[in-house]
Design a protein around this motif. Structure first.
Motif, PDB file in Angstrom:
ATOM      1  N   UNK A  57       0.813  -1.214   0.000  1.00  0.00           N
ATOM      2  CA  UNK A  57       0.000   0.000   0.000  1.00  0.00           C
ATOM      3  C   UNK A  57       0.854   1.275   0.000  1.00  0.00           C
ATOM      4  N   UNK A  58       2.113   1.145  -0.476  1.00  0.00           N
ATOM      5  CA  UNK A  58       2.998   2.303  -0.552  1.00  0.00           C
ATOM      6  C   UNK A  58       2.789   3.002  -1.888  1.00  0.00           C
ATOM      7  N   UNK A  59       2.021   4.084  -1.871  1.00  0.00           N
ATOM      8  CA  UNK A  59       1.719   4.815  -3.091  1.00  0.00           C
ATOM      9  C   UNK A  59       2.467   6.147  -3.150  1.00  0.00           C
ATOM     10  N   UNK A  60       3.468   6.272  -2.295  1.00  0.00           N
ATOM     11  CA  UNK A  60       4.141   7.563  -2.192  1.00  0.00           C
ATOM     12  C   UNK A  60       4.882   7.943  -3.469  1.00  0.00           C
TER      13      UNK A  60
ATOM     14  N   UNK B 287       3.757   7.588  -6.580  1.00  0.00           N
ATOM     15  CA  UNK B 287       2.898   7.886  -7.722  1.00  0.00           C
ATOM     16  C   UNK B 287       3.137   9.287  -8.273  1.00  0.00           C
ATOM     17  N   UNK B 288       3.228  10.248  -7.395  1.00  0.00           N
ATOM     18  CA  UNK B 288       3.397  11.623  -7.845  1.00  0.00           C
ATOM     19  C   UNK B 288       4.831  11.913  -8.280  1.00  0.00           C
ATOM     20  N   UNK B 289       5.781  11.060  -7.878  1.00  0.00           N
ATOM     21  CA  UNK B 289       7.170  11.260  -8.279  1.00  0.00           C
ATOM     22  C   UNK B 289       7.460  10.735  -9.682  1.00  0.00           C
ATOM     23  N   UNK B 290       6.690   9.735 -10.115  1.00  0.00           N
ATOM     24  CA  UNK B 290       6.992   9.076 -11.387  1.00  0.00           C
ATOM     25  C   UNK B 290       6.978  10.048 -12.561  1.00  0.00           C
ATOM     26  N   UNK B 291       6.015  10.963 -12.580  1.00  0.00           N
ATOM     27  CA  UNK B 291       5.943  11.928 -13.678  1.00  0.00           C
ATOM     28  C   UNK B 291       7.208  12.768 -13.744  1.00  0.00           C
ATOM     29  N   UNK B 292       7.753  13.097 -12.577  1.00  0.00           N
ATOM     30  CA  UNK B 292       8.990  13.853 -12.549  1.00  0.00           C
ATOM     31  C   UNK B 292      10.189  13.062 -13.008  1.00  0.00           C
ATOM     32  N   UNK B 293      10.137  11.748 -12.848  1.00  0.00           N
ATOM     33  CA  UNK B 293      11.237  10.897 -13.305  1.00  0.00           C
ATOM     34  C   UNK B 293      11.226  10.731 -14.816  1.00  0.00           C
ATOM     35  N   UNK B 294      10.048  10.516 -15.374  1.00  0.00           N
ATOM     36  CA  UNK B 294       9.957  10.129 -16.786  1.00  0.00           C
ATOM     37  C   UNK B 294       9.668  11.292 -17.721  1.00  0.00           C
ATOM     38  N   UNK B 295       9.214  12.431 -17.212  1.00  0.00           N
ATOM     39  CA  UNK B 295       9.055  13.669 -17.979  1.00  0.00           C
ATOM     40  C   UNK B 295       7.955  13.629 -19.030  1.00  0.00           C
ATOM     41  N   UNK B 296       7.464  12.466 -19.369  1.00  0.00           N
ATOM     42  CA  UNK B 296       6.360  12.311 -20.296  1.00  0.00           C
ATOM     43  C   UNK B 296       5.535  11.126 -19.820  1.00  0.00           C
ATOM     44  N   UNK B 297       4.319  10.956 -20.303  1.00  0.00           N
ATOM     45  CA  UNK B 297       3.490   9.852 -19.808  1.00  0.00           C
ATOM     46  C   UNK B 297       4.183   8.503 -19.982  1.00  0.00           C
ATOM     47  N   UNK B 298       4.135   7.691 -18.925  1.00  0.00           N
ATOM     48  CA  UNK B 298       4.791   6.378 -18.925  1.00  0.00           C
ATOM     49  C   UNK B 298       3.956   5.451 -18.050  1.00  0.00           C
ATOM     50  N   UNK B 299       3.404   4.391 -18.645  1.00  0.00           N
ATOM     51  CA  UNK B 299       2.350   3.625 -17.974  1.00  0.00           C
ATOM     52  C   UNK B 299       2.755   2.233 -17.511  1.00  0.00           C
ATOM     53  N   UNK B 300       4.048   1.926 -17.477  1.00  0.00           N
ATOM     54  CA  UNK B 300       4.466   0.618 -16.973  1.00  0.00           C
ATOM     55  C   UNK B 300       4.465   0.678 -15.440  1.00  0.00           C
TER      56      UNK B 300
ATOM     57  N   UNK C 138       5.350  -1.411 -13.344  1.00  0.00           N
ATOM     58  CA  UNK C 138       6.527  -1.982 -12.691  1.00  0.00           C
ATOM     59  C   UNK C 138       7.617  -0.939 -12.478  1.00  0.00           C
ATOM     60  N   UNK C 139       7.381   0.294 -12.927  1.00  0.00           N
ATOM     61  CA  UNK C 139       8.297   1.384 -12.585  1.00  0.00           C
ATOM     62  C   UNK C 139       8.382   1.579 -11.076  1.00  0.00           C
ATOM     63  N   UNK C 140       7.303   1.259 -10.359  1.00  0.00           N
ATOM     64  CA  UNK C 140       7.298   1.403  -8.897  1.00  0.00           C
ATOM     65  C   UNK C 140       8.291   0.452  -8.226  1.00  0.00           C
ATOM     66  N   UNK C 141       8.171  -0.873  -8.425  1.00  0.00           N
ATOM     67  CA  UNK C 141       9.165  -1.755  -7.803  1.00  0.00           C
ATOM     68  C   UNK C 141      10.565  -1.576  -8.373  1.00  0.00           C
ATOM     69  N   UNK C 142      10.676  -1.164  -9.645  1.00  0.00           N
ATOM     70  CA  UNK C 142      11.998  -0.924 -10.215  1.00  0.00           C
ATOM     71  C   UNK C 142      12.697   0.218  -9.479  1.00  0.00           C
TER      72      UNK C 142
ATOM     73  N   UNK D  53      -9.714  -0.794  -6.611  1.00  0.00           N
ATOM     74  CA  UNK D  53     -10.971  -1.080  -5.923  1.00  0.00           C
ATOM     75  C   UNK D  53     -10.868  -0.785  -4.429  1.00  0.00           C
ATOM     76  N   UNK D  54      -9.621  -0.561  -3.973  1.00  0.00           N
ATOM     77  CA  UNK D  54      -9.406  -0.331  -2.548  1.00  0.00           C
ATOM     78  C   UNK D  54      -8.761   1.008  -2.266  1.00  0.00           C
ATOM     79  N   UNK D  55      -7.470   1.014  -1.857  1.00  0.00           N
ATOM     80  CA  UNK D  55      -6.853   2.240  -1.354  1.00  0.00           C
ATOM     81  C   UNK D  55      -6.678   3.360  -2.378  1.00  0.00           C
ATOM     82  N   UNK D  56      -6.646   3.023  -3.684  1.00  0.00           N
ATOM     83  CA  UNK D  56      -6.485   4.066  -4.691  1.00  0.00           C
ATOM     84  C   UNK D  56      -7.802   4.445  -5.367  1.00  0.00           C
ATOM     85  N   UNK D  57      -8.889   3.920  -4.863  1.00  0.00           N
ATOM     86  CA  UNK D  57     -10.194   4.151  -5.494  1.00  0.00           C
ATOM     87  C   UNK D  57     -10.509   5.639  -5.589  1.00  0.00           C
TER      88      UNK D  57
END
Length: 629
Positions: free
Chosen positions: A323-326, A328-341, A343-347, A570-574
Motif C-alpha cells: 500500500x505504498x503509493x508515495x 505515484x506523484x514522483x513518477x511523472x517527474x522521473x519520466x518527464x512524459x506519460x509512462x504507464x508501466x 513496474x516502474x514502482x518496484x523498479x 478497488x481499494x486504497x487508490x479508489x
C-alpha cells in the motif's frame, strides 16, 4: 553513467547563455552526483554531470582533445576501450587518462563517423569538431542510454539525456503532439523517435546525427540494425555451450569498475543467469539485491533466495509495502512524459535498495526480447499458424463475429478468455501482434478520445509504428518478426527507459550483458526453434543453464515484475483514481471523452470489466499534466 546537455547555434555563432546551459545541466544532477562541468565557445555550449565509475580521479567532462580540436560530452560505458586505446596508440595517439571518454575523442579523430562501429557498450554522446565545424551525436545500438534533441525557432539545436533538461530552455514550445497521445494509449509509452511534445525527438537506438555549422538540413542516420539471417543449425549441446561462453564474456567485460559492483536478483531466469556467471568470475561474494511483495502472486523472493544460497552471494532483500503509493506523484517527474508501466514502482525501489550497497549493478534485461521469453511470442506463433491455414477473407468475418459475440471475461480463468484470441485471429499479422501488446484496443481509444483529438489525429493510429518497422524488418519469420518489433519499440521505449530513469534517480549505473550487441547478433542468427521450442520460450538458454540453475528457476511459469493494480483501484487508490480521471486537468486538456471516463470507473468498480491498465495509463497521464502545469 552521467547526464549530458548541449546548445548548438546552427545558423550563427552567437554567445550561448551560460545560465540556461547551467540550468539544463543541473536539473540532471541525479544522473551525475559526483561532479559537473561546462564548456562554452561562440555558438556552442556543452554540459556534463558525472557519476564516477572508472578512473575516478580523472576523466572530467566535457573533455577536450590534446590538439584542442575535439570536445566531447558523453554518457555511458565503452567496455572495449582498452583494446581501442591500444589500437589508437599504435596510430600515434597519446592519452592523459585511463578512462573510456578519451578513447571516444581519439576514435572520432581517427575514424570519423564510423567510430561508432568500433564501440562496444552503452552510450549517448555529443562531439564538436572545430576543424570540420560539425556537431556529431550518437546513441548505442540497443538504446540503453537515452538522448533527446530539438531545433528551436531561434536556430539553436539543444539536446540532453532527459527531456526535463530541454524543458529548461525558455525557447522550447511544449505543445503536446496528438500522435504521441495516440501512441501512448496504444503502447503505454511513447516509442522512439517521438516524445510527448511536437518537434522534440529521441535519437533512435543505432542512429547517429551530424549537423554542420550553417546547415539547414540534417537527418539521423542508422549505423546498425540487428540481422535475423539464420546460420546453419549447430548441435544443440554445442550451441548451448557457445551461448554460455558468450554470455560469460559479456558479463566479464561489464564487471570492470573502480567502485562497488553487484547485481539485481529477481529469481527469474535472466537475472539468475547473470548472477551465476558473475559468481564464477568473482573471487569475492557477489552483492545481490531483490525486493519482495506481500502478495504471493507477485513474489519471487524465495526463488531469488535460492539462487543467493547456491552462489553464496551477499544478498539483501526488502519487502515493498503493497500500500505504498508515495511514488505515484514522483513518477511523472522521473519520466518527464506519460509512462504507464506500473513496474516502474518496484523498479525504483530495487534501485534504491541496490544503491545502499553498490554504485554499479548488472541486470538481466533483454533476455525476453532476445530469446522469445514472452507468452505473447508463443501465442503469436500459434495464431500465425491459424492465419496461414485460413485466408484473410474467411478469417476476418468468422473470427470477427466470434470476437464480438464472446463476452469479455476478465474474471474467468485464462483458458476461457477467448475473446482476445478471436479478435486477434480476425486481423492480419501485425494487427494481431499490436492487439496483444496494446494497453487499449483501437475501439477503446476511439471511445476514450474526444472528437477534437480524433480530428487532430487525421487518421493516424499507433499501429503505424509497427508498420514502419516491418517495412525494414530483416526477416519474414513470424517469431523473428515480432522479436524485431520488440527490440525496436518495447525494449528501448519501455524496459530500458524504466530502468534508466529509476536507476539514475539514485545515481546507480545499470549494465545489461544480455544486450551486448555481439551477443544479440549471435542469438538473432540462431534458428527460431532454438528460442521457442514448442511452448518453451528461451529454450536453448534454459538448456545451457541447466548446470547452473535448478529446474524450478528455469522452467517455472514467468511471473513478471508487476503490481496489483486491480486491487489498488478497488481499494486504497479508489478515491485517488476517481479524482484524477474526473478532475480538472483531464477535463481541461480537451483530449478525452468524459462520458466514457465515468463509464470506465463505474464498470471497474462494479466488477463488470477490469480496466486496470487503461486507468493506470490515465492516472499517469494526469500526473504528467500536473508535473508540467
Amino acid at each position: 553513467m552521467c547526464g549530458i546537455v548541449g546548445i548548438f547555434d546552427i545558423t550563427e555563432k552567437r554567445d550561448i547563455n551560460k545560465d540556461v546551459l547551467s540550468q539544463m545541466n543541473e536539473i540532471q544532477q541525479h544522473r551525475g552526483p559526483n561532479e559537473g562541468g561546462l564548456y562554452l565557445e561562440p555558438g556552442l555550449g556543452f554540459g556534463h554531470r558525472r557519476l564516477s565509475i572508472i578512473d575516478v580521479d580523472n576523466g572530467q567532462q566535457p573533455m577536450i582533445s590534446r590538439d584542442k580540436n575535439a570536445i566531447l560530452t558523453y554518457n555511458g560505458e565503452v567496455y572495449n576501450f582498452l583494446a581501442l586505446r591500444q589500437e589508437l596508440e599504435s596510430l600515434g595517439y597519446e592519452f592523459d587518462t585511463h578512462c573510456d571518454t578519451e578513447v571516444i575523442l581519439y576514435a572520432w579523430q581517427a575514424w570519423g563517423e564510423s567510430c561508432v562501429n568500433k564501440l562496444r557498450g552503452m552510450f549517448a554522446f555529443a562531439l564538436w569538431d572545430k576543424d570540420r565545424q560539425c556537431l556529431f551525436l550518437a546513441r548505442d545500438r540497443l538504446g540503453v542510454k537515452p538522448l533527446f534533441y530539438t531545433e528551436l525557432a531561434n536556430g539553436q539545436f539543444i539536446f540532453g539525456s532527459e527531456l526535463k533538461a530541454l524543458t529548461q530552455h525558455p525557447a522550447l514550445v511544449k505543445a503536446i503532439d496528438p500522435t504521441a497521445v495516440e501512441d501512448y494509449f496504444g503502447f503505454g509509452y511513447i516509442p522512439d523517435p517521438k516524445t510527448i511534445y511536437k518537434n522534440v525527438y529521441k535519437l533512435e537506438p543505432g542512429y547517429c546525427l551530424t549537423i554542420t555549422q550553417g546547415s539547414l538540413h540534417y537527418q539521423p542516420r542508422q549505423y546498425w540494425d540487428v540481422n535475423f539471417t539464420t546460420r546453419l543449425m549447430q548441435d544443440e549441446r554445442a550451441s548451448a555451450d557457445e551461448l554460455i561462453e558468450r554470455l560469460r564474456e559479456a558479463v566479464k567485460i561489464r564487471m570492470v569498475a573502480d567502485v562497488p559492483l553487484g547485481a539485481f536478483l529477481s529469481g527469474g531466469v535472466d537475472s539468475s543467469a547473470i548472477v551465476a556467471m558473475m559468481s564464477g568470475l568473482s573471487p569475492e561474494p557477489v552483492n545481490t539485491c531483490s525486493i519482495a511483495f506481500g502478495d504471493p502472486a507477485f513474489n519471487e523472493a524465495k526463488f531469488a533466495a535460492q539462487v543467493a544460497r547456491r552462489y553464496q552471494t551477499n544478498h539483501r532483500v526488502e519487502q515493498v509495502n503493497p500500500d505504498d503509493f508515495s511514488l505515484l506523484d514522483q513518477l511523472a517527474g522521473l519520466y518527464d512524459e506519460p509512462f504507464a508501466d506500473s513496474s516502474a514502482l518496484p523498479t525504483y525501489r530495487v534501485c534504491e535498495l541496490a544503491k545502499k550497497q553498490v554504485t554499479v549493478v548488472l541486470s538481466g534485461d533483454g533476455g525476453d526480447e532476445n530469446l522469445a521469453g514472452y507468452r505473447r511470442h508463443r501465442w503469436h506463433v500459434y495464431e500465425e499458424r491459424v492465419r496461414s491455414n485460413l485466408p484473410y477473407a474467411l478469417r476476418k468475418p468468422v473470427f470477427g463475429l466470434l470476437g464480438q459475440m464472446y463476452p469479455k471475461a476478465d474474471w474467468a480463468p485464462k483458458m476461457f478468455r477467448a475473446k482476445s484470441t478471436f479478435e486477434s485471429l480476425a486481423r492480419d499479422s501485425v494487427e494481431g501482434y499490436f492487439h496483444s501488446v496494446s494497453v487499449m484496443s483501437n475501439q477503446m481509444r476511439g471511445l476514450l478520445f474526444s472528437e477534437q483529438l480524433k480530428t487532430d489525429l487525421q487518421g493516424y493510429q499507433a499501429i503505424d509504428v509497427f508498420r514502419k518497422h516491418m517495412i525494414k524488418a530483416p526477416t519474414d519469420n513470424a517469431l523473428s518478426m515480432v522479436q524485431y518489433l520488440d527490440l525496436k519499440t518495447y525494449l528501448p521505449g519501455d524496459i530500458l527507459t524504466k530502468v534508466d530513469r529509476a536507476s539514475m534517480a539514485h545515481g546507480l549505473e545499470v549494465r545489461v550483458p544480455l544486450l551486448d550487441h555481439q551477443l544479440v547478433e549471435w542469438i538473432a542468427g540462431l534458428q527460431p526453434k532454438a528460442k521457442l521450442n514448442g511452448s518453451e520460450g528461451k529454450y536453448i538458454f534454459k538448456k545451457s543453464l541447466e548446470k547452473y540453475l535448478s529446474d524450478d528457476i528455469l522452467y517455472r511459469p514467468k511471473m513478471g515484475f508487476a503490481v496489483p493494480l486491480n486491487a489498488w483501484f478497488k481499494g486504497p487508490l479508489k478515491t485517488k483514481v476517481k479524482e484524477a480521471l474526473l478532475g480538472e486537468r483531464i477535463l481541461n486538456c480537451g483530449l478525452f471523452n468524459q462520458t466514457f471516463l465515468k463509464q470506465m470507473l463505474d464498470h471497474h468498480e462494479r466488477g463488470l470489466r477490469d480496466y486496470s491498465s487503461p486507468m493506470w495509463s490515465l492516472l499517469m497521464f494526469d500526473a504528467f499534466l500536473h508535473n508540467v502545469s
